[in-house]
Design a protein around this motif. Sequence first.
Motif, short mmCIF file in Angstrom:
data_model
loop_
_atom_site.label_atom_id
_atom_site.label_comp_id
_atom_site.label_asym_id
_atom_site.label_seq_id
_atom_site.Cartn_x
_atom_site.Cartn_y
_atom_site.Cartn_z
N MET A 13 -48.45 -98.87 -84.36
CA MET A 13 -49.85 -98.93 -84.75
C MET A 13 -50.36 -97.53 -85.03
O MET A 13 -50.21 -96.65 -84.19
CB MET A 13 -50.66 -99.59 -83.62
N ARG B 7 -47.01 -95.72 -87.82
CA ARG B 7 -46.64 -97.11 -87.53
C ARG B 7 -45.14 -97.33 -87.76
O ARG B 7 -44.56 -98.27 -87.23
CB ARG B 7 -47.45 -98.08 -88.39
N PHE C 258 -49.03 -107.51 -82.00
CA PHE C 258 -50.45 -107.32 -82.27
C PHE C 258 -51.03 -108.54 -82.98
O PHE C 258 -50.35 -109.18 -83.79
CB PHE C 258 -50.68 -106.09 -83.16
N SER D 218 -53.73 -108.39 -84.99
CA SER D 218 -54.24 -108.03 -86.31
C SER D 218 -53.76 -106.64 -86.69
O SER D 218 -53.85 -105.71 -85.90
CB SER D 218 -55.78 -108.06 -86.31
N ARG D 219 -53.29 -106.51 -87.91
CA ARG D 219 -52.91 -105.19 -88.42
C ARG D 219 -54.11 -104.41 -88.92
O ARG D 219 -53.99 -103.25 -89.28
CB ARG D 219 -51.91 -105.36 -89.56
N CYS E 231 -56.25 -104.10 -81.52
CA CYS E 231 -54.94 -103.52 -81.22
C CYS E 231 -54.94 -102.87 -79.85
O CYS E 231 -53.98 -103.01 -79.07
CB CYS E 231 -54.55 -102.49 -82.29
#
Length: 351
Positions: free
Chosen positions: A78, A89, A126, A128-129, A135
Amino acid sequence: MWDDEKLAKIRGKYAGVPGGVVFDPTFKRVAELQFKDGGRRVWPWANAATLLDAPYRPDAADLPDFGGLDVALIGVPMDLGVTNRAGARLGPRAVRAIERIGPYEHVLNMVPAAEVAVADIGDLPFRSRFSLESCHEDIEAFFKKVVEAGVVPIAVGGDHSITGSILKAIGETKPVGMLHIDAHCDTSGDYEGSKFHHGGPFRKAVLDGVLDPERTIQIGIRGGAEFLWEFSYETGMTVIHAEEVTGLGVPAIIAKAREVLGDGPVYVSFDVDSLDPAFAPGTGTPEIGGLTSREVLEILRGLNGLNVIGGDVVEVAPQYDPTSNTAHAAAQVLFEIFCMSVTALKARRGS
Protein backbone atom coordinates in the motif's frame (compact mmCIF):
# COMPACT_ATOMS: atom_id res chain seq x y z
CA MET A 1 54.13 -25.21 6.29
CA TRP A 2 51.94 -27.06 3.82
CA ASP A 3 53.41 -30.50 2.96
CA ASP A 4 52.49 -33.88 1.47
CA GLU A 5 51.34 -35.25 4.82
CA LYS A 6 48.85 -32.41 5.29
CA LEU A 7 47.70 -32.80 1.71
CA ALA A 8 47.11 -36.51 2.19
CA LYS A 9 45.11 -35.85 5.34
CA ILE A 10 42.90 -33.24 3.71
CA ARG A 11 42.42 -35.47 0.66
CA GLY A 12 41.33 -38.26 2.95
CA LYS A 13 38.64 -36.04 4.41
CA TYR A 14 37.40 -34.12 1.36
CA ALA A 15 38.29 -35.97 -1.86
CA GLY A 16 35.13 -37.27 -3.53
CA VAL A 17 32.86 -35.77 -0.88
CA PRO A 18 29.76 -34.00 -2.32
CA GLY A 19 29.53 -30.23 -1.82
CA GLY A 20 26.52 -30.66 0.42
CA VAL A 21 28.45 -32.68 2.98
CA VAL A 22 29.76 -30.22 5.59
CA PHE A 23 31.56 -31.20 8.79
CA ASP A 24 31.53 -28.05 10.95
CA PRO A 25 28.40 -28.32 13.17
CA THR A 26 27.21 -24.75 12.54
CA PHE A 27 27.88 -24.87 8.81
CA LYS A 28 26.23 -28.30 8.66
CA ARG A 29 22.96 -26.83 9.93
CA VAL A 30 23.03 -24.36 7.05
CA ALA A 31 23.87 -27.03 4.50
CA GLU A 32 20.96 -29.17 5.63
CA LEU A 33 18.63 -26.30 4.71
CA GLN A 34 20.21 -25.84 1.30
CA PHE A 35 21.07 -29.29 -0.04
CA LYS A 36 19.06 -32.36 -0.91
CA ASP A 37 20.51 -35.86 -1.31
CA GLY A 38 24.01 -34.75 -0.31
CA GLY A 39 24.97 -32.72 -3.36
CA ARG A 40 21.86 -31.30 -5.01
CA ARG A 41 21.41 -27.69 -4.02
CA VAL A 42 18.10 -25.84 -4.16
CA TRP A 43 18.05 -23.63 -7.26
CA PRO A 44 17.66 -20.00 -6.13
CA TRP A 45 15.70 -19.05 -9.26
CA ALA A 46 13.27 -21.97 -9.17
CA ASN A 47 9.72 -22.11 -7.82
CA ALA A 48 7.59 -19.25 -6.52
CA ALA A 49 9.48 -16.44 -4.81
CA THR A 50 8.82 -15.73 -1.13
CA LEU A 51 10.21 -13.32 1.45
CA LEU A 52 13.60 -14.70 2.57
CA ASP A 53 12.76 -17.96 0.77
CA ALA A 54 10.55 -18.83 3.73
CA PRO A 55 7.74 -21.37 3.29
CA TYR A 56 4.61 -19.81 1.82
CA ARG A 57 1.66 -20.08 4.22
CA PRO A 58 -1.20 -17.84 3.07
CA ASP A 59 -3.54 -20.04 5.11
CA ALA A 60 -1.88 -19.11 8.42
CA ALA A 61 -3.97 -15.99 9.03
CA ASP A 62 -7.13 -18.09 8.96
CA LEU A 63 -5.89 -20.35 11.75
CA PRO A 64 -6.35 -19.35 15.41
CA ASP A 65 -2.67 -19.87 16.23
CA PHE A 66 -1.37 -18.88 12.79
CA GLY A 67 -0.44 -22.49 12.20
CA GLY A 68 2.03 -22.53 15.09
CA LEU A 69 4.26 -19.87 13.55
CA ASP A 70 6.72 -17.95 15.69
CA VAL A 71 7.46 -15.28 13.08
CA ALA A 72 5.24 -14.09 10.22
CA LEU A 73 6.67 -12.27 7.20
CA ILE A 74 3.90 -10.07 5.80
CA GLY A 75 3.65 -8.02 2.62
CA VAL A 76 1.83 -4.69 2.96
CA PRO A 77 1.54 -3.42 -0.64
CA MET A 78 0.00 0.00 0.00
CA ASP A 79 1.44 3.39 -0.98
CA LEU A 80 -1.51 5.77 -0.85
CA GLY A 81 0.32 7.82 1.78
CA VAL A 82 3.28 9.00 -0.32
CA THR A 83 3.97 12.72 -0.73
CA ASN A 84 6.11 12.42 -3.85
CA ARG A 85 6.92 9.42 -6.07
CA ALA A 86 4.45 6.55 -5.84
CA GLY A 87 5.41 2.92 -6.37
CA ALA A 88 6.17 1.35 -2.98
CA ARG A 89 3.06 -0.80 -3.37
CA LEU A 90 5.34 -2.95 -5.54
CA GLY A 91 7.93 -3.25 -2.77
CA PRO A 92 6.87 -6.64 -1.34
CA ARG A 93 6.93 -8.23 -4.78
CA ALA A 94 10.39 -6.79 -5.50
CA VAL A 95 11.81 -8.00 -2.18
CA ARG A 96 10.36 -11.47 -2.74
CA ALA A 97 12.17 -11.62 -6.07
CA ILE A 98 15.59 -11.30 -4.40
CA GLU A 99 17.26 -14.66 -4.03
CA ARG A 100 20.15 -15.94 -1.90
CA ILE A 101 19.54 -13.94 1.28
CA GLY A 102 20.61 -16.12 4.20
CA PRO A 103 20.06 -18.65 5.58
CA TYR A 104 23.36 -18.04 7.43
CA GLU A 105 24.24 -14.76 9.15
CA HIS A 106 28.02 -14.96 9.18
CA VAL A 107 28.71 -12.11 11.63
CA LEU A 108 26.20 -13.29 14.22
CA ASN A 109 26.87 -16.97 13.50
CA MET A 110 23.12 -17.55 13.24
CA VAL A 111 20.85 -19.78 11.20
CA PRO A 112 17.58 -18.09 12.21
CA ALA A 113 15.27 -20.20 10.06
CA ALA A 114 16.50 -23.30 11.90
CA GLU A 115 15.60 -21.79 15.28
CA VAL A 116 11.94 -20.86 14.82
CA ALA A 117 8.86 -21.57 12.72
CA VAL A 118 8.74 -18.80 10.11
CA ALA A 119 6.67 -18.32 6.97
CA ASP A 120 5.75 -15.75 4.37
CA ILE A 121 2.01 -15.51 4.96
CA GLY A 122 1.38 -13.43 1.86
CA ASP A 123 0.07 -9.91 1.48
CA LEU A 124 -2.30 -8.25 3.88
CA PRO A 125 -5.80 -8.23 2.36
CA PHE A 126 -7.15 -4.74 1.80
CA ARG A 127 -10.80 -3.90 1.22
CA SER A 128 -10.10 -1.00 -1.11
CA ARG A 129 -7.17 0.06 -3.25
CA PHE A 130 -8.54 3.62 -3.26
CA SER A 131 -9.17 4.48 0.42
CA LEU A 132 -6.16 5.39 2.54
CA GLU A 133 -8.28 5.46 5.67
CA SER A 134 -9.77 1.99 5.20
CA CYS A 135 -6.33 0.60 4.36
CA HIS A 136 -5.06 1.76 7.73
CA GLU A 137 -8.05 0.23 9.46
CA ASP A 138 -7.23 -3.03 7.73
CA ILE A 139 -3.54 -2.84 8.73
CA GLU A 140 -4.33 -2.24 12.38
CA ALA A 141 -6.93 -5.02 12.53
CA PHE A 142 -4.70 -7.57 10.79
CA PHE A 143 -1.64 -6.90 12.95
CA LYS A 144 -3.75 -7.03 16.12
CA LYS A 145 -4.71 -10.53 15.06
CA VAL A 146 -1.04 -11.44 14.57
CA VAL A 147 -0.03 -10.03 17.96
CA GLU A 148 -2.94 -11.71 19.76
CA ALA A 149 -1.79 -15.04 18.34
CA GLY A 150 1.63 -14.50 19.94
CA VAL A 151 3.37 -14.26 16.57
CA VAL A 152 6.19 -11.78 15.85
CA PRO A 153 5.27 -9.73 12.75
CA ILE A 154 7.86 -8.48 10.27
CA ALA A 155 6.36 -6.43 7.46
CA VAL A 156 7.52 -5.37 4.03
CA GLY A 157 5.86 -2.25 2.68
CA GLY A 158 4.51 -0.21 1.20
CA ASP A 159 5.05 3.38 2.26
CA HIS A 160 6.09 4.37 5.77
CA SER A 161 2.59 5.36 6.82
CA ILE A 162 1.90 1.65 7.38
CA THR A 163 4.12 1.64 10.46
CA GLY A 164 1.80 3.94 12.38
CA SER A 165 -1.06 1.46 12.22
CA ILE A 166 1.22 -1.50 12.90
CA LEU A 167 2.40 0.30 16.05
CA LYS A 168 -1.23 0.73 17.16
CA ALA A 169 -1.45 -3.06 17.23
CA ILE A 170 2.04 -3.70 18.65
CA GLY A 171 1.80 -1.04 21.37
CA GLU A 172 -1.89 -1.36 22.22
CA THR A 173 -1.31 -2.47 25.81
CA LYS A 174 1.97 -0.62 26.44
CA PRO A 175 3.94 1.91 24.37
CA VAL A 176 7.05 0.47 22.77
CA GLY A 177 10.47 1.84 21.96
CA MET A 178 11.66 2.14 18.38
CA LEU A 179 14.87 1.75 16.45
CA HIS A 180 14.17 3.89 13.40
CA ILE A 181 16.65 4.09 10.50
CA ASP A 182 15.55 6.64 7.92
CA ALA A 183 16.43 9.83 6.06
CA HIS A 184 13.40 11.54 7.63
CA CYS A 185 12.02 11.64 11.17
CA ASP A 186 8.44 11.27 9.91
CA THR A 187 7.02 13.25 12.81
CA SER A 188 5.20 16.03 10.94
CA GLY A 189 1.51 16.85 11.32
CA ASP A 190 -1.59 16.37 9.20
CA TYR A 191 -1.39 17.45 5.56
CA GLU A 192 -4.25 18.36 3.24
CA GLY A 193 -6.78 16.68 5.48
CA SER A 194 -4.84 13.43 5.91
CA LYS A 195 -3.32 12.13 9.15
CA PHE A 196 -1.99 8.95 7.54
CA HIS A 197 0.69 10.19 5.12
CA HIS A 198 4.21 8.73 5.27
CA GLY A 199 5.74 11.91 6.72
CA GLY A 200 3.94 11.71 10.06
CA PRO A 201 3.31 8.19 11.39
CA PHE A 202 5.49 8.61 14.48
CA ARG A 203 3.89 11.85 15.69
CA LYS A 204 0.56 10.06 15.44
CA ALA A 205 1.94 6.98 17.20
CA VAL A 206 3.15 9.07 20.14
CA LEU A 207 -0.16 10.92 20.35
CA ASP A 208 -2.01 7.61 20.18
CA GLY A 209 -0.01 6.46 23.20
CA VAL A 210 1.59 3.47 21.45
CA LEU A 211 5.14 4.78 20.94
CA ASP A 212 7.45 5.94 23.74
CA PRO A 213 9.40 8.91 22.31
CA GLU A 214 12.04 8.79 25.04
CA ARG A 215 12.82 5.21 23.96
CA THR A 216 13.01 6.11 20.27
CA ILE A 217 16.21 6.66 18.31
CA GLN A 218 16.19 7.92 14.73
CA ILE A 219 19.38 7.30 12.72
CA GLY A 220 20.40 8.66 9.31
CA ILE A 221 18.28 11.82 9.33
CA ARG A 222 19.13 14.48 6.74
CA GLY A 223 17.80 16.78 4.04
CA GLY A 224 15.67 19.87 3.57
CA ALA A 225 12.68 18.59 5.55
CA GLU A 226 14.51 19.06 8.88
CA PHE A 227 12.23 21.98 9.78
CA LEU A 228 9.29 19.56 9.97
CA TRP A 229 10.78 17.41 12.72
CA GLU A 230 10.45 19.63 15.83
CA PHE A 231 8.09 17.05 17.36
CA SER A 232 10.99 14.58 17.56
CA TYR A 233 13.11 17.03 19.55
CA GLU A 234 10.31 18.30 21.79
CA THR A 235 9.21 14.82 22.84
CA GLY A 236 12.72 13.60 23.60
CA MET A 237 13.43 11.36 20.65
CA THR A 238 17.15 10.83 20.01
CA VAL A 239 18.01 12.04 16.50
CA ILE A 240 21.31 11.12 14.86
CA HIS A 241 21.90 12.82 11.53
CA ALA A 242 23.61 11.02 8.68
CA GLU A 243 26.63 13.31 8.80
CA GLU A 244 27.11 12.48 12.48
CA VAL A 245 27.58 8.81 11.70
CA THR A 246 31.05 9.47 10.29
CA GLY A 247 32.12 11.61 13.24
CA LEU A 248 30.64 9.51 16.02
CA GLY A 249 31.43 6.16 14.45
CA VAL A 250 29.19 3.10 14.35
CA PRO A 251 30.29 1.69 17.76
CA ALA A 252 29.26 4.94 19.48
CA ILE A 253 25.89 4.90 17.72
CA ILE A 254 25.31 1.31 18.80
CA ALA A 255 26.17 2.23 22.40
CA LYS A 256 23.81 5.22 22.28
CA ALA A 257 21.00 3.14 20.82
CA ARG A 258 21.37 0.53 23.56
CA GLU A 259 21.27 3.30 26.17
CA VAL A 260 18.10 4.81 24.69
CA LEU A 261 16.24 1.57 23.98
CA GLY A 262 17.18 -0.33 27.14
CA ASP A 263 15.64 -3.71 27.92
CA GLY A 264 12.05 -2.91 27.01
CA PRO A 265 10.16 -3.99 23.90
CA VAL A 266 11.53 -2.50 20.68
CA TYR A 267 10.06 -2.15 17.21
CA VAL A 268 12.54 -1.84 14.32
CA SER A 269 11.54 0.30 11.35
CA PHE A 270 13.85 0.62 8.35
CA ASP A 271 13.13 3.03 5.51
CA VAL A 272 15.28 2.21 2.50
CA ASP A 273 15.78 5.93 1.85
CA SER A 274 18.10 5.95 4.87
CA LEU A 275 20.65 4.58 2.42
CA ASP A 276 22.38 6.96 0.05
CA PRO A 277 20.77 6.82 -3.41
CA ALA A 278 24.08 5.40 -4.67
CA PHE A 279 23.05 2.21 -2.84
CA ALA A 280 19.27 2.50 -3.05
CA PRO A 281 17.85 4.77 -5.76
CA GLY A 282 14.55 2.91 -5.89
CA THR A 283 12.57 4.88 -3.35
CA GLY A 284 9.98 7.64 -3.23
CA THR A 285 11.97 10.36 -1.44
CA PRO A 286 15.71 9.89 -2.07
CA GLU A 287 18.17 12.09 -0.15
CA ILE A 288 21.86 12.21 -1.05
CA GLY A 289 24.48 12.01 1.68
CA GLY A 290 23.00 8.93 3.29
CA LEU A 291 24.22 5.84 5.05
CA THR A 292 26.09 3.05 3.33
CA SER A 293 24.61 -0.43 3.27
CA ARG A 294 27.55 -1.68 5.34
CA GLU A 295 26.94 0.95 8.04
CA VAL A 296 23.31 -0.11 8.33
CA LEU A 297 24.25 -3.77 8.61
CA GLU A 298 26.88 -2.99 11.25
CA ILE A 299 24.33 -1.04 13.29
CA LEU A 300 21.71 -3.79 13.13
CA ARG A 301 24.18 -6.56 13.89
CA GLY A 302 25.58 -4.53 16.76
CA LEU A 303 22.10 -4.18 18.22
CA ASN A 304 21.26 -7.86 18.07
CA GLY A 305 20.08 -8.74 21.57
CA LEU A 306 17.56 -5.94 21.89
CA ASN A 307 14.06 -7.04 22.91
CA VAL A 308 12.71 -6.85 19.36
CA ILE A 309 9.01 -7.64 19.08
CA GLY A 310 8.45 -6.73 15.43
CA GLY A 311 9.74 -4.70 12.55
CA ASP A 312 9.36 -3.54 9.00
CA VAL A 313 11.21 -2.61 5.82
CA VAL A 314 9.47 0.09 3.80
CA GLU A 315 9.58 2.45 0.82
CA VAL A 316 11.09 0.15 -1.83
CA ALA A 317 9.81 1.52 -5.14
CA PRO A 318 11.46 -0.83 -7.64
CA GLN A 319 10.54 0.96 -10.84
CA TYR A 320 13.10 3.69 -10.04
CA ASP A 321 15.96 1.16 -9.85
CA PRO A 322 16.65 -1.01 -12.90
CA THR A 323 19.55 -2.71 -11.07
CA SER A 324 17.36 -4.21 -8.27
CA ASN A 325 20.04 -3.06 -5.76
CA THR A 326 17.42 -1.28 -3.65
CA ALA A 327 15.33 -4.41 -3.24
CA HIS A 328 18.49 -6.42 -2.56
CA ALA A 329 19.48 -4.07 0.27
CA ALA A 330 15.95 -4.21 1.66
CA ALA A 331 15.93 -8.01 1.61
CA GLN A 332 19.23 -8.17 3.49
CA VAL A 333 17.95 -5.74 6.13
CA LEU A 334 14.78 -7.84 6.39
CA PHE A 335 17.02 -10.82 7.15
CA GLU A 336 18.89 -8.86 9.85
CA ILE A 337 15.60 -7.84 11.50
CA PHE A 338 14.56 -11.49 11.35
CA CYS A 339 17.79 -12.42 13.15
CA MET A 340 17.17 -9.77 15.81
CA SER A 341 13.63 -11.04 16.30
CA VAL A 342 14.78 -14.65 16.68
CA THR A 343 17.44 -13.72 19.24
CA ALA A 344 14.87 -11.76 21.24
CA LEU A 345 12.25 -14.48 20.99
CA LYS A 346 14.67 -17.09 22.29
CA ALA A 347 15.66 -14.80 25.17
CA ARG A 348 12.03 -14.25 26.15
CA ARG A 349 11.52 -18.00 26.15
CA GLY A 350 14.70 -18.58 28.14
CA SER A 351 16.17 -20.81 25.45
